[in-house]
Design an enzyme around this catalytic site. Structure first.
Site, PDB file in Angstrom:
ATOM      1  N   CYS A   1       0.852  -1.205   0.000  1.00  0.00           N
ATOM      2  CA  CYS A   1       0.000   0.000   0.000  1.00  0.00           C
ATOM      3  C   CYS A   1       0.877   1.240   0.000  1.00  0.00           C
ATOM      4  O   CYS A   1       0.610   2.211  -0.715  1.00  0.00           O
ATOM      5  CB  CYS A   1      -0.911   0.034   1.225  1.00  0.00           C
ATOM      6  SG  CYS A   1      -2.358  -1.025   1.132  1.00  0.00           S
TER       7      CYS A   1
ATOM      8  N   ASP B   1      10.552  -6.242  -8.767  1.00  0.00           N
ATOM      9  CA  ASP B   1      10.826  -6.929  -7.496  1.00  0.00           C
ATOM     10  C   ASP B   1      12.235  -6.552  -7.028  1.00  0.00           C
ATOM     11  O   ASP B   1      13.182  -6.506  -7.813  1.00  0.00           O
ATOM     12  CB  ASP B   1      10.712  -8.443  -7.678  1.00  0.00           C
ATOM     13  CG  ASP B   1      10.593  -9.169  -6.352  1.00  0.00           C
ATOM     14  OD1 ASP B   1       9.513  -9.711  -6.055  1.00  0.00           O
ATOM     15  OD2 ASP B   1      11.590  -9.175  -5.588  1.00  0.00           O
TER      16      ASP B   1
ATOM     17  N   HIS C   1      -6.221  -2.542  -0.808  1.00  0.00           N
ATOM     18  CA  HIS C   1      -5.571  -3.529   0.055  1.00  0.00           C
ATOM     19  C   HIS C   1      -6.424  -4.794   0.126  1.00  0.00           C
ATOM     20  O   HIS C   1      -7.508  -4.799   0.712  1.00  0.00           O
ATOM     21  CB  HIS C   1      -5.352  -2.969   1.462  1.00  0.00           C
ATOM     22  CG  HIS C   1      -4.649  -3.955   2.353  1.00  0.00           C
ATOM     23  ND1 HIS C   1      -3.291  -4.186   2.284  1.00  0.00           N
ATOM     24  CD2 HIS C   1      -5.130  -4.815   3.283  1.00  0.00           C
ATOM     25  CE1 HIS C   1      -2.969  -5.125   3.150  1.00  0.00           C
ATOM     26  NE2 HIS C   1      -4.065  -5.526   3.771  1.00  0.00           N
TER      27      HIS C   1
ATOM     28  N   THR D   1       5.031 -13.795   1.557  1.00  0.00           N
ATOM     29  CA  THR D   1       5.682 -13.012   2.613  1.00  0.00           C
ATOM     30  C   THR D   1       5.075 -11.623   2.776  1.00  0.00           C
ATOM     31  O   THR D   1       5.209 -11.013   3.832  1.00  0.00           O
ATOM     32  CB  THR D   1       7.199 -12.844   2.327  1.00  0.00           C
ATOM     33  OG1 THR D   1       7.371 -12.224   1.052  1.00  0.00           O
ATOM     34  CG2 THR D   1       7.912 -14.190   2.341  1.00  0.00           C
TER      35      THR D   1
ATOM     36  N   HIS E   1      -0.490  -9.776  -4.785  1.00  0.00           N
ATOM     37  CA  HIS E   1       0.444  -9.413  -5.852  1.00  0.00           C
ATOM     38  C   HIS E   1       0.610 -10.574  -6.804  1.00  0.00           C
ATOM     39  O   HIS E   1       0.583 -11.732  -6.405  1.00  0.00           O
ATOM     40  CB  HIS E   1       1.800  -8.968  -5.292  1.00  0.00           C
ATOM     41  CG  HIS E   1       2.415  -9.923  -4.313  1.00  0.00           C
ATOM     42  ND1 HIS E   1       2.021  -9.993  -3.000  1.00  0.00           N
ATOM     43  CD2 HIS E   1       3.386 -10.851  -4.468  1.00  0.00           C
ATOM     44  CE1 HIS E   1       2.734 -10.914  -2.378  1.00  0.00           C
ATOM     45  NE2 HIS E   1       3.569 -11.466  -3.245  1.00  0.00           N
TER      46      HIS E   1
HETATM   47  P1  AMP Z   1       5.757 -13.267  -1.939  1.00  0.00           P
HETATM   48  O1  AMP Z   1       6.889 -14.065  -1.354  1.00  0.00           O
HETATM   49  O2  AMP Z   1       5.003 -13.981  -3.023  1.00  0.00           O
HETATM   50  O3  AMP Z   1       4.859 -12.682  -0.875  1.00  0.00           O
HETATM   51  O4  AMP Z   1       6.450 -12.061  -2.708  1.00  0.00           O
HETATM   52  C1  AMP Z   1       6.846 -10.883  -2.110  1.00  0.00           C
HETATM   53  C2  AMP Z   1       7.863 -10.274  -3.041  1.00  0.00           C
HETATM   54  O5  AMP Z   1       8.023  -8.916  -2.704  1.00  0.00           O
HETATM   55  C3  AMP Z   1       9.257 -10.921  -2.957  1.00  0.00           C
HETATM   56  O6  AMP Z   1       9.621 -11.430  -4.240  1.00  0.00           O
HETATM   57  C4  AMP Z   1      10.157  -9.758  -2.516  1.00  0.00           C
HETATM   58  O7  AMP Z   1      11.427  -9.788  -3.117  1.00  0.00           O
HETATM   59  C5  AMP Z   1       9.351  -8.558  -2.948  1.00  0.00           C
HETATM   60  N1  AMP Z   1       9.592  -7.328  -2.200  1.00  0.00           N
HETATM   61  C6  AMP Z   1       9.665  -7.191  -0.848  1.00  0.00           C
HETATM   62  N2  AMP Z   1       9.874  -5.904  -0.508  1.00  0.00           N
HETATM   63  C7  AMP Z   1       9.931  -5.209  -1.679  1.00  0.00           C
HETATM   64  C8  AMP Z   1      10.124  -3.833  -2.018  1.00  0.00           C
HETATM   65  N3  AMP Z   1      10.314  -2.903  -1.063  1.00  0.00           N
HETATM   66  N4  AMP Z   1      10.140  -3.485  -3.315  1.00  0.00           N
HETATM   67  C9  AMP Z   1       9.972  -4.409  -4.274  1.00  0.00           C
HETATM   68  N5  AMP Z   1       9.763  -5.730  -4.032  1.00  0.00           N
HETATM   69  C10 AMP Z   1       9.749  -6.117  -2.759  1.00  0.00           C
HETATM   70 ZN    ZN Z   2      -1.768  -3.272   1.323  1.00  0.00          ZN
END
Ligand code: AMP
Ligand code: ZN
Length: 113
Positions: free
Chosen positions: A8, A31, A47, A94, A99
């Site tokens: 968000c 990413d 959200h 995570t 997304h």
């Molecule tokens: P997931 O594990 O499917 O929840 O994917 C979360 C993704 O967000 C991971 O691939 C992370 O590398 C990515 N991520 C986390 N923080 C950031 C950020 N600040 N900017 C861009 N990507 C991010």
């Molecule tokens: Zn959100």
């Protein structure tokens, strides 16, 4: 909670990210820890914690359309790409803001690990 949610905050431009597209409904950015030559995240502005919480099916359609457009723009539409929505612990989610990962630019294995 949306106020503190990382994605968000990226959508509101409170936290920097490499944005690649913005529409009325969605934002796309690279990413931070790419797993492939092209690794873009497409998120809804609203959200929504995960795929399990989707109420408006059109949101997922818009995300898919934007991901497909970006695949073309990034030059991976023909070679191929993968769209992934990790959901909850076993899938490795995570960040609990919906997304879609757009991954491409290399050969990917199946089944995923
Ligand atoms: P997931 O594990 O499917 O929840 O994917 C979360 C993704 O967000 C991971 O691939 C992370 O590398 C990515 N991520 C986390 N923080 C950031 C950020 N600040 N900017 C861009 N990507 C991010
Ligand atoms: Zn959100």
């Amino acid at each position: 909670m949306a106020d503190a949610c990382l994605f968000c905050r990226i959508a509101r431009k409170e936290i920097p990210a490499t944005l690649v597209a913005e529409t009325d409904e969605c934002v796309a950015f690279r990413d931070i820890n790419p797993e492939a030559p092209v690794h873009i995240l497409v998120i809804p502005r609203d959200h929504i914690p995960s795929a399990s919480a989707v109420k408006d099916a059109a949101v997922v359609g818009k995300m898919t359309q934007l991901a497909a457009e970006l695949a073309k723009r990034e030059g991976i539409a023909e070679s191929g790409y993968r769209l992934v929505m990790n959901t909850n612990a076993d899938a490795g989610q995570t960040v609990f803001h919906l997304h879609m990962h757009l991954l491409g630019g290399r050969r990917m294995a199946w089944p995923p690990g």
